[in-house]
Design a protein around this motif. Structure first.
Motif, PDB file in Angstrom:
ATOM      1  N   ALA A 100     -16.059  48.803   4.295  1.00 45.79           N
ATOM      2  CA  ALA A 100     -14.722  48.381   4.722  1.00 45.79           C
ATOM      3  C   ALA A 100     -13.742  49.538   4.832  1.00 45.79           C
ATOM      4  O   ALA A 100     -12.710  49.421   5.505  1.00 45.79           O
ATOM      5  CB  ALA A 100     -14.168  47.340   3.748  1.00 45.79           C
ATOM      6  N   ASN A 101     -14.033  50.670   4.182  1.00 48.15           N
ATOM      7  CA  ASN A 101     -13.112  51.799   4.192  1.00 48.15           C
ATOM      8  C   ASN A 101     -13.686  53.043   4.865  1.00 48.15           C
ATOM      9  O   ASN A 101     -13.224  54.158   4.631  1.00 48.15           O
ATOM     10  CB  ASN A 101     -12.649  52.122   2.777  1.00 48.15           C
ATOM     11  CG  ASN A 101     -11.808  51.021   2.173  1.00 48.15           C
ATOM     12  OD1 ASN A 101     -12.208  50.367   1.210  1.00 48.15           O
ATOM     13  ND2 ASN A 101     -10.644  50.756   2.762  1.00 48.15           N
ATOM     14  N   LEU A 102     -14.719  52.838   5.690  1.00 42.91           N
ATOM     15  CA  LEU A 102     -15.248  53.915   6.528  1.00 42.91           C
ATOM     16  C   LEU A 102     -15.122  53.505   7.994  1.00 42.91           C
ATOM     17  O   LEU A 102     -15.372  52.355   8.346  1.00 42.91           O
ATOM     18  CB  LEU A 102     -16.724  54.198   6.216  1.00 42.91           C
ATOM     19  CG  LEU A 102     -17.059  54.857   4.875  1.00 42.91           C
ATOM     20  CD1 LEU A 102     -18.573  54.969   4.721  1.00 42.91           C
ATOM     21  CD2 LEU A 102     -16.401  56.229   4.750  1.00 42.91           C
ATOM     22  N   ILE A 103     -14.741  54.457   8.843  1.00 40.05           N
ATOM     23  CA  ILE A 103     -14.714  54.187  10.278  1.00 40.05           C
ATOM     24  C   ILE A 103     -16.123  53.811  10.730  1.00 40.05           C
ATOM     25  O   ILE A 103     -17.101  54.483  10.398  1.00 40.05           O
ATOM     26  CB  ILE A 103     -14.202  55.422  11.052  1.00 40.05           C
ATOM     27  CG1 ILE A 103     -12.693  55.582  10.868  1.00 40.05           C
ATOM     28  CG2 ILE A 103     -14.555  55.330  12.525  1.00 40.05           C
ATOM     29  CD1 ILE A 103     -11.848  54.497  11.530  1.00 40.05           C
ATOM     30  N   LEU A 147       1.992  50.962  -2.939  1.00 41.17           N
ATOM     31  CA  LEU A 147       1.251  51.327  -1.739  1.00 41.17           C
ATOM     32  C   LEU A 147       0.427  52.590  -1.968  1.00 41.17           C
ATOM     33  O   LEU A 147      -0.704  52.697  -1.474  1.00 41.17           O
ATOM     34  CB  LEU A 147       2.209  51.523  -0.560  1.00 41.17           C
ATOM     35  CG  LEU A 147       1.566  51.693   0.824  1.00 41.17           C
ATOM     36  CD1 LEU A 147       0.594  50.552   1.126  1.00 41.17           C
ATOM     37  CD2 LEU A 147       2.641  51.798   1.894  1.00 41.17           C
ATOM     38  N   VAL A 148       0.970  53.530  -2.732  1.00 42.61           N
ATOM     39  CA  VAL A 148       0.208  54.742  -3.063  1.00 42.61           C
ATOM     40  C   VAL A 148      -1.059  54.377  -3.836  1.00 42.61           C
ATOM     41  O   VAL A 148      -2.158  54.869  -3.539  1.00 42.61           O
ATOM     42  CB  VAL A 148       1.068  55.738  -3.867  1.00 42.61           C
ATOM     43  CG1 VAL A 148       0.206  56.895  -4.390  1.00 42.61           C
ATOM     44  CG2 VAL A 148       2.201  56.289  -3.014  1.00 42.61           C
ATOM     45  N   TRP A 149      -0.931  53.488  -4.829  1.00 41.55           N
ATOM     46  CA  TRP A 149      -2.104  53.034  -5.584  1.00 41.55           C
ATOM     47  C   TRP A 149      -3.110  52.344  -4.667  1.00 41.55           C
ATOM     48  O   TRP A 149      -4.331  52.533  -4.797  1.00 41.55           O
ATOM     49  CB  TRP A 149      -1.682  52.085  -6.709  1.00 41.55           C
ATOM     50  CG  TRP A 149      -1.197  52.765  -7.947  1.00 41.55           C
ATOM     51  CD1 TRP A 149       0.074  52.786  -8.422  1.00 41.55           C
ATOM     52  CD2 TRP A 149      -1.990  53.518  -8.879  1.00 41.55           C
ATOM     53  NE1 TRP A 149       0.141  53.519  -9.585  1.00 41.55           N
ATOM     54  CE2 TRP A 149      -1.116  53.971  -9.892  1.00 41.55           C
ATOM     55  CE3 TRP A 149      -3.339  53.859  -8.948  1.00 41.55           C
ATOM     56  CZ2 TRP A 149      -1.555  54.750 -10.962  1.00 41.55           C
ATOM     57  CZ3 TRP A 149      -3.776  54.634 -10.009  1.00 41.55           C
ATOM     58  CH2 TRP A 149      -2.898  55.069 -11.004  1.00 41.55           C
ATOM     59  N   ARG A 150      -2.591  51.558  -3.754  1.00 42.19           N
ATOM     60  CA  ARG A 150      -3.480  50.841  -2.820  1.00 42.19           C
ATOM     61  C   ARG A 150      -4.271  51.829  -1.962  1.00 42.19           C
ATOM     62  O   ARG A 150      -5.475  51.662  -1.737  1.00 42.19           O
ATOM     63  CB  ARG A 150      -2.641  49.916  -1.947  1.00 42.19           C
ATOM     64  CG  ARG A 150      -3.458  49.061  -0.995  1.00 42.19           C
ATOM     65  CD  ARG A 150      -2.564  48.065  -0.267  1.00 42.19           C
ATOM     66  NE  ARG A 150      -3.299  47.294   0.719  1.00 42.19           N
ATOM     67  CZ  ARG A 150      -2.766  46.373   1.498  1.00 42.19           C
ATOM     68  NH1 ARG A 150      -1.464  46.092   1.380  1.00 42.19           N
ATOM     69  NH2 ARG A 150      -3.496  45.718   2.376  1.00 42.19           N
ATOM     70  N   PHE A 151      -3.585  52.873  -1.488  1.00 42.06           N
ATOM     71  CA  PHE A 151      -4.270  53.890  -0.692  1.00 42.06           C
ATOM     72  C   PHE A 151      -5.315  54.631  -1.534  1.00 42.06           C
ATOM     73  O   PHE A 151      -6.420  54.903  -1.070  1.00 42.06           O
ATOM     74  CB  PHE A 151      -3.258  54.884  -0.114  1.00 42.06           C
ATOM     75  CG  PHE A 151      -2.425  54.338   1.017  1.00 42.06           C
ATOM     76  CD1 PHE A 151      -2.925  53.368   1.882  1.00 42.06           C
ATOM     77  CD2 PHE A 151      -1.138  54.810   1.237  1.00 42.06           C
ATOM     78  CE1 PHE A 151      -2.156  52.869   2.932  1.00 42.06           C
ATOM     79  CE2 PHE A 151      -0.367  54.329   2.285  1.00 42.06           C
ATOM     80  CZ  PHE A 151      -0.872  53.354   3.130  1.00 42.06           C
ATOM     81  N   LEU A 152      -4.953  54.969  -2.775  1.00 40.74           N
ATOM     82  CA  LEU A 152      -5.880  55.703  -3.643  1.00 40.74           C
ATOM     83  C   LEU A 152      -7.165  54.920  -3.877  1.00 40.74           C
ATOM     84  O   LEU A 152      -8.272  55.473  -3.767  1.00 40.74           O
ATOM     85  CB  LEU A 152      -5.206  56.031  -4.977  1.00 40.74           C
ATOM     86  CG  LEU A 152      -6.116  56.659  -6.048  1.00 40.74           C
ATOM     87  CD1 LEU A 152      -6.747  57.955  -5.548  1.00 40.74           C
ATOM     88  CD2 LEU A 152      -5.342  56.902  -7.337  1.00 40.74           C
ATOM     89  N   VAL A 153      -7.031  53.644  -4.200  1.00 39.23           N
ATOM     90  CA  VAL A 153      -8.221  52.814  -4.444  1.00 39.23           C
ATOM     91  C   VAL A 153      -9.123  52.801  -3.204  1.00 39.23           C
ATOM     92  O   VAL A 153     -10.346  52.949  -3.296  1.00 39.23           O
ATOM     93  CB  VAL A 153      -7.805  51.382  -4.839  1.00 39.23           C
ATOM     94  CG1 VAL A 153      -9.018  50.455  -4.848  1.00 39.23           C
ATOM     95  CG2 VAL A 153      -7.136  51.384  -6.216  1.00 39.23           C
ATOM     96  N   GLN A 154      -8.515  52.679  -2.036  1.00 40.64           N
ATOM     97  CA  GLN A 154      -9.301  52.646  -0.803  1.00 40.64           C
ATOM     98  C   GLN A 154      -9.965  53.993  -0.512  1.00 40.64           C
ATOM     99  O   GLN A 154     -11.092  54.049   0.008  1.00 40.64           O
ATOM    100  CB  GLN A 154      -8.414  52.228   0.372  1.00 40.64           C
ATOM    101  CG  GLN A 154      -7.943  50.783   0.290  1.00 40.64           C
ATOM    102  CD  GLN A 154      -7.132  50.396   1.511  1.00 40.64           C
ATOM    103  OE1 GLN A 154      -7.682  50.037   2.548  1.00 40.64           O
ATOM    104  NE2 GLN A 154      -5.816  50.484   1.398  1.00 40.64           N
TER     105      GLN A 154
END
Length: 220
Positions: free
Chosen positions: A62-65, A108-115
């Motif tokens: 889900a988090n790779l192109i 949002l920063v935490w959300r980006f980090l997890v992804q």
């Protein structure tokens, strides 16, 4: 069906990048009206071969192109790769659109980090080092999902080559100290780069640029 017939199924919306080895276009598939990024490889170097190898070998995540299709045209000896289209472009674009003094929310920063961590997990689980982690290689979607791309510098850890130091020269701000110093490295180098991405998200660009002095110090 020939490759040219397949390509006629798409409408070209815009050419966004034109380089010596590739052109990158936004296209729409006519029958579904769905947008894709089309990479047209006009010249096939080892880097382009490596990128296509990663496209076909990496498991769907889900988090790779994701590469939906690779088309080879015998007519013009060109490969066409159709990958995910990100409406919001990249995290780099997201950052530069911020007004002076405007910060991204902590949630949002935490959300980006997890992804970001979910993105590198399947790579590192297979001993693959990305080498090109930076905010311009995290593609941003409307729901703030991010997907990691830019796979042309990926390498399997047991097959390490000089690509790593080439990557460090390209991504000075994001490269781990061991890469800059041409020392031994592993998948942890990608984790450093993720840390630099998060640092850039948390602080204004002018503060981030001051890291030049810090990285100079690492080189002695």
């Amino acid at each position: 069906m020939s490759s040219n017939q397949i390509l006629k199924q798409y409408t070209v919306n815009e050419e966004i990048v034109k380089m010596v080895t590739r052109n990158i276009l936004i296209v729409t598939k006519k029958d579904t009206n769905k947008k894709f990024i089309m990479i047209k490889y006009t010249s096939i170097s080892d880097l382009e071969k490596n990128e296509m190898r990663m496209f076909v070998s990496l498991a769907h995540n889900a988090n790779l192109i994701y590469c939906h299709e690779i088309i080879y045209s015998l007519f013009d000896n060109v490969y066409y790769c159709l990958i995910d289209y990100a409406p919001k472009m990249t995290l780099h674009h997201f950052l530069i659109e911020k007004k002076p003094g405007e910060y991204i929310s902590e949630n949002l920063v935490w959300r980006f980090l997890v992804q970001m961590l979910y993105a590198v997990y399947p790579l590192h689980s297979n001993d693959i080092i990305h080498h090109n982690i930076k905010n311009s290689n995290f593609f941003l979607f409307d729901d703030y999902t991010i997907k990691l791309g830019g796979f042309k510098l990926c390498e399997v850890q047991r097959e390490k080559k000089a690509l790593s130091h080439f990557a460090a020269s390209l991504n000075y701000f994001y490269a781990a100290p061991e890469l800059i110093n041409k020392e031994d490295y592993n998948t942890n180098s990608d984790v450093w780069s993720i840390g630099m991405c998060i640092y850039e998200l948390c602080f204004p660009q002018k503060e981030f640029n001051q890291l030049d002095t810090y990285l100079d110090a690492l080189q002695g």
